[in-house]
Write a protein that holds these residues in place. Structure first.
Motif, PDB file in Angstrom:
ATOM      1  N   ALA A 144      18.498 -28.909  53.465  1.00 58.14           N
ATOM      2  CA  ALA A 144      19.105 -29.756  54.490  1.00 58.14           C
ATOM      3  C   ALA A 144      19.845 -28.932  55.533  1.00 58.14           C
ATOM      4  N   ALA A 145      19.531 -27.639  55.616  1.00 60.00           N
ATOM      5  CA  ALA A 145      20.131 -26.750  56.606  1.00 60.00           C
ATOM      6  C   ALA A 145      19.147 -26.597  57.748  1.00 60.00           C
ATOM      7  N   GLY A 146      19.445 -27.234  58.881  1.00 63.13           N
ATOM      8  CA  GLY A 146      18.469 -27.358  59.954  1.00 63.13           C
ATOM      9  C   GLY A 146      18.302 -26.160  60.851  1.00 63.13           C
ATOM     10  N   LYS A 147      18.977 -25.064  60.563  1.00 62.05           N
ATOM     11  CA  LYS A 147      18.860 -23.869  61.401  1.00 62.05           C
ATOM     12  C   LYS A 147      18.678 -22.649  60.512  1.00 62.05           C
ATOM     13  N   GLY A 148      18.175 -21.575  61.108  1.00 60.17           N
ATOM     14  CA  GLY A 148      18.086 -20.308  60.390  1.00 60.17           C
ATOM     15  C   GLY A 148      16.747 -20.085  59.707  1.00 60.17           C
ATOM     16  N   GLU A 149      16.749 -19.089  58.814  1.00 57.90           N
ATOM     17  CA  GLU A 149      15.528 -18.608  58.179  1.00 57.90           C
ATOM     18  C   GLU A 149      14.798 -19.686  57.387  1.00 57.90           C
ATOM     19  N   LEU A 150      15.540 -20.553  56.735  1.00 59.26           N
ATOM     20  CA  LEU A 150      14.904 -21.514  55.826  1.00 59.26           C
ATOM     21  C   LEU A 150      13.970 -22.471  56.554  1.00 59.26           C
ATOM     22  N   VAL A 151      14.279 -22.792  57.799  1.00 61.79           N
ATOM     23  CA  VAL A 151      13.449 -23.734  58.546  1.00 61.79           C
ATOM     24  C   VAL A 151      12.043 -23.184  58.739  1.00 61.79           C
ATOM     25  N   SER A 152      11.918 -21.867  58.768  1.00 61.41           N
ATOM     26  CA  SER A 152      10.605 -21.252  58.996  1.00 61.41           C
ATOM     27  C   SER A 152       9.617 -21.556  57.872  1.00 61.41           C
ATOM     28  N   MET A 153      10.105 -22.013  56.718  1.00 57.30           N
ATOM     29  CA  MET A 153       9.200 -22.371  55.625  1.00 57.30           C
ATOM     30  C   MET A 153       8.412 -23.644  55.914  1.00 57.30           C
ATOM     31  N   PHE A 154       8.893 -24.420  56.862  1.00 60.39           N
ATOM     32  CA  PHE A 154       8.294 -25.722  57.135  1.00 60.39           C
ATOM     33  C   PHE A 154       7.518 -25.644  58.452  1.00 60.39           C
ATOM     34  N   GLY A 155       6.204 -25.630  58.348  1.00 62.50           N
ATOM     35  CA  GLY A 155       5.377 -25.449  59.532  1.00 62.50           C
ATOM     36  C   GLY A 155       5.425 -26.626  60.483  1.00 62.50           C
ATOM     37  N   ARG A 278       8.135 -31.292  61.408  1.00 65.44           N
ATOM     38  CA  ARG A 278       7.578 -30.220  60.587  1.00 65.44           C
ATOM     39  C   ARG A 278       6.967 -30.760  59.297  1.00 65.44           C
ATOM     40  N   ASN A 279       6.133 -29.943  58.692  1.00 62.85           N
ATOM     41  CA  ASN A 279       5.601 -30.244  57.368  1.00 62.85           C
ATOM     42  C   ASN A 279       6.766 -30.365  56.398  1.00 62.85           C
ATOM     43  N   PRO A 280       6.858 -31.427  55.623  1.00 62.81           N
ATOM     44  CA  PRO A 280       8.054 -31.644  54.805  1.00 62.81           C
ATOM     45  C   PRO A 280       8.172 -30.754  53.570  1.00 62.81           C
ATOM     46  N   VAL A 281       7.087 -30.123  53.149  1.00 65.69           N
ATOM     47  CA  VAL A 281       7.098 -29.332  51.917  1.00 65.69           C
ATOM     48  C   VAL A 281       7.015 -27.846  52.253  1.00 65.69           C
ATOM     49  N   GLY A 282       7.975 -27.089  51.751  1.00 72.28           N
ATOM     50  CA  GLY A 282       7.968 -25.642  51.923  1.00 72.28           C
ATOM     51  C   GLY A 282       7.512 -24.964  50.641  1.00 72.28           C
ATOM     52  N   ARG A 283       6.622 -23.975  50.787  1.00 73.82           N
ATOM     53  CA  ARG A 283       6.108 -23.245  49.628  1.00 73.82           C
ATOM     54  C   ARG A 283       6.748 -21.866  49.575  1.00 73.82           C
ATOM     55  N   LEU A 284       7.370 -21.570  48.453  1.00 74.33           N
ATOM     56  CA  LEU A 284       8.084 -20.307  48.284  1.00 74.33           C
ATOM     57  C   LEU A 284       7.134 -19.197  47.844  1.00 74.33           C
ATOM     58  N   PRO A 285       7.530 -17.926  48.038  1.00 76.94           N
ATOM     59  CA  PRO A 285       6.649 -16.809  47.662  1.00 76.94           C
ATOM     60  C   PRO A 285       6.202 -16.848  46.208  1.00 76.94           C
ATOM     61  N   GLY A 286       7.078 -17.339  45.324  1.00 77.14           N
ATOM     62  CA  GLY A 286       6.735 -17.397  43.904  1.00 77.14           C
ATOM     63  C   GLY A 286       5.929 -18.622  43.518  1.00 77.14           C
ATOM     64  N   GLY A 287       5.610 -19.476  44.497  1.00 77.38           N
ATOM     65  CA  GLY A 287       4.812 -20.660  44.220  1.00 77.38           C
ATOM     66  C   GLY A 287       5.608 -21.940  44.097  1.00 77.38           C
ATOM     67  N   GLY A 288       6.935 -21.859  44.050  1.00 73.55           N
ATOM     68  CA  GLY A 288       7.764 -23.048  43.956  1.00 73.55           C
ATOM     69  C   GLY A 288       7.755 -23.844  45.249  1.00 73.55           C
ATOM     70  N   LEU A 289       8.140 -25.109  45.159  1.00 72.32           N
ATOM     71  CA  LEU A 289       8.142 -26.000  46.307  1.00 72.32           C
ATOM     72  C   LEU A 289       9.552 -26.508  46.586  1.00 72.32           C
ATOM     73  N   VAL A 290       9.853 -26.692  47.856  1.00 68.54           N
ATOM     74  CA  VAL A 290      11.134 -27.281  48.263  1.00 68.54           C
ATOM     75  C   VAL A 290      10.836 -28.388  49.268  1.00 68.54           C
ATOM     76  N   LEU A 291      11.717 -29.381  49.312  1.00 68.01           N
ATOM     77  CA  LEU A 291      11.541 -30.529  50.201  1.00 68.01           C
ATOM     78  C   LEU A 291      12.554 -30.466  51.333  1.00 68.01           C
ATOM     79  N   GLY A 292      12.073 -30.558  52.564  1.00 65.10           N
ATOM     80  CA  GLY A 292      12.958 -30.566  53.724  1.00 65.10           C
ATOM     81  C   GLY A 292      13.604 -31.923  53.923  1.00 65.10           C
ATOM     82  N   VAL A 293      14.812 -31.910  54.463  1.00 61.97           N
ATOM     83  CA  VAL A 293      15.617 -33.119  54.637  1.00 61.97           C
ATOM     84  C   VAL A 293      16.022 -33.248  56.106  1.00 61.97           C
ATOM     85  N   ALA A 294      15.955 -34.474  56.623  1.00 63.45           N
ATOM     86  CA  ALA A 294      16.505 -34.838  57.935  1.00 63.45           C
ATOM     87  C   ALA A 294      15.996 -33.907  59.041  1.00 63.45           C
ATOM     88  N   ASP A 295      16.914 -33.270  59.815  1.00 61.58           N
ATOM     89  CA  ASP A 295      16.442 -32.528  60.980  1.00 61.58           C
ATOM     90  C   ASP A 295      15.778 -31.203  60.636  1.00 61.58           C
TER      91      ASP A 295
END
Length: 411
Positions: A144-155, A278-295
């Motif tokens: 749920a952090a709408g800025k920075g590196e983490l957003v890049s996981m969501f295409g 953006r695509n709501p699902v982010g895929r991590l290098p190890g194969g795990g998934l995270v869900l994007g929230v709001a903005d």
């Protein structure tokens, strides 16, 4: 007990964390700032929240400032005419009042409440590598952090993102000393001042660290006469520019702003960003998934004032989806279905916001003009800020707009 990690302590992250906490989930919240750092930092947004979003806070018992914040009972529109005066000026009445509470105050208070109620609060900026580890130790990770590196996981979803570049330059100032609007001195309202071809000025009551205040918010078309805040760091210079533009383009608003002063040393904000889905699902290098929230996954321009409203609605929708899922795994199919459920609300906001960023077609100009003569039209337009889905019924299609105006005029 299911373990959930939420990264980001804004409106959506904190509301969702507190909601899950109340339902008995073991929640960890990561924030890159402490409550004190948020409270003493720079203003973050304008956050005018309408009835539906406010009700989500009330449902969780999080409306701590409701009795202190101004009750915004109307939404008005003015349009600058060729002679510099107002070609259009009207006020629509809201069915349920709106409110704005400075997010420095709200987020700091909610964060402290989360910790006081036993939540695990981690003050640390999260990187993708951190989430790679956490995805193996938590049942669900939400970003749920709408800025920075983490957003890049969501295409970027190009089909839902018509703009690749920022459509407005944004400049916010919180002030004390603004006089009432003479046209409705006893009614607190958001005022939307449209300057054709140049941008918009929004003026709204708020509640901040030092009590009642007002927000002066310019949105300038990039490269135009309102796009003058880039590189301005001094708050006093920011306010002087804000007032200079008001005197030039919206003199009726400037007339009540001649004695204003900034509420505090961190009461200004400027920037720009491209509205993006953006695509709501982010895929991590190890194969795990995270869900994007709001903005993180649906970032609209603030021209329609929907950011905090959408964040509250997303948190409420996700809370329902999580609690209804029981003990089943939070797999990719569930993540996409959870986002799709929220998108049914968010798509109306995105469509309306993107439409408002473009030059208005003739039938929209007719609607805005007619609202000055027909109070029901003004009221319906105002209440669309609470329920943007209603714009489908009369705003986008010229025939629907004409039919609506014909019926409103004979009602």
């Amino acid at each position: 007990m299911r373990r959930i990690l939420i990264v980001g302590a804004g409106q959506s992250g904190l509301q969702l964390a507190l909601g899950l906490q109340a339902q008995g989930y073991e929640v960890t919240l990561m924030s890159n700032r402490t409550a004190d750092e948020i409270r003493s930092g720079r203003v973050m947004s304008t956050q005018c929240m309408f009835h539906t979003a406010l009700q989500h806070e009330r449902d969780l018992g999080l409306n701590f400032w409701e009795d202190r914040a101004p009750r915004i009972e109307g939404l008005g529109v003015s349009v600058t005419g060729p002679d510099g005066g107002r070609a259009v000026d009207w006020l629509g009445r809201l069915d349920g009042y709106a409110q704005s509470v400075d997010q420095r105050l709200k987020m700091a208070g909610w964060m402290e409440t989360f910790a006081q109620r036993g939540g695990q609060l981690v003050i640390h900026g999260a990187a993708v590598s951190d989430l790679d580890y956490f995805s193996r130790t938590y049942d669900l990770v939400l970003v749920a952090a709408g800025k920075g590196e983490l957003v890049s996981m969501f295409g970027r979803d190009a089909a839902r993102s018509p703009y690749a570049e920022p459509q407005r330059a944004l400049a916010v100032a919180y002030v004390h000393g603004l006089g009432p609007r003479p046209e409705h001195p006893d009614t607190d309202a958001v005022r939307c001042n449209l300057v054709p071809g140049a941008g918009e000025l929004f003026v709204m009551p708020t509640y901040t660290l030092s009590g009642r205040a007002d927000i002066l918010f310019w949105e300038g078309v990039p490269g135009g006469p309102l796009d003058v805040f880039k590189g301005v760091r001094d708050p006093s210079e920011h306010l002087a520019l804000t007032l200079e533009l008001m005197e030039r383009f919206t003199p009726w608003e400037y007339a009540r702003a001649t004695k204003v002063e900034l509420t505090d040393a961190h009461a200004t904000l400027a920037g720009r960003y491209a509205p993006t889905v953006r695509n709501p699902v982010g895929r991590l290098p190890g194969g795990g998934l995270v869900l994007g929230v709001a903005d993180v996954v649906v970032a609209n321009d603030p021209i329609t004032g929907q950011g905090a409203n959408s964040a509250a609605k997303c948190a409420a929708s996700y809370l329902d989806s999580i609690t209804a899922h029981g003990d089943r795994p939070f797999d990719e199919a569930w993540m996409r279905a959870t986002f799709d459920r929220y998108w049914e609300t968010a798509r109306h906001v995105t469509k309306w916001t993107n439409a408002m960023l473009a030059p208005p077609p003739e039938h929209v100009l007719n609607l805005i003009g007619a609202a000055g003569e027909l109070p029901p039209v003004a009221d319906r337009f105002a209440n669309g800020f609470d329920d943007p889905a209603d714009f489908e019924n009369f705003f986008y299609d010229p025939d629907k707009a004409a039919g609506y105006l014909a019926s409103a005029g004979t009602a």
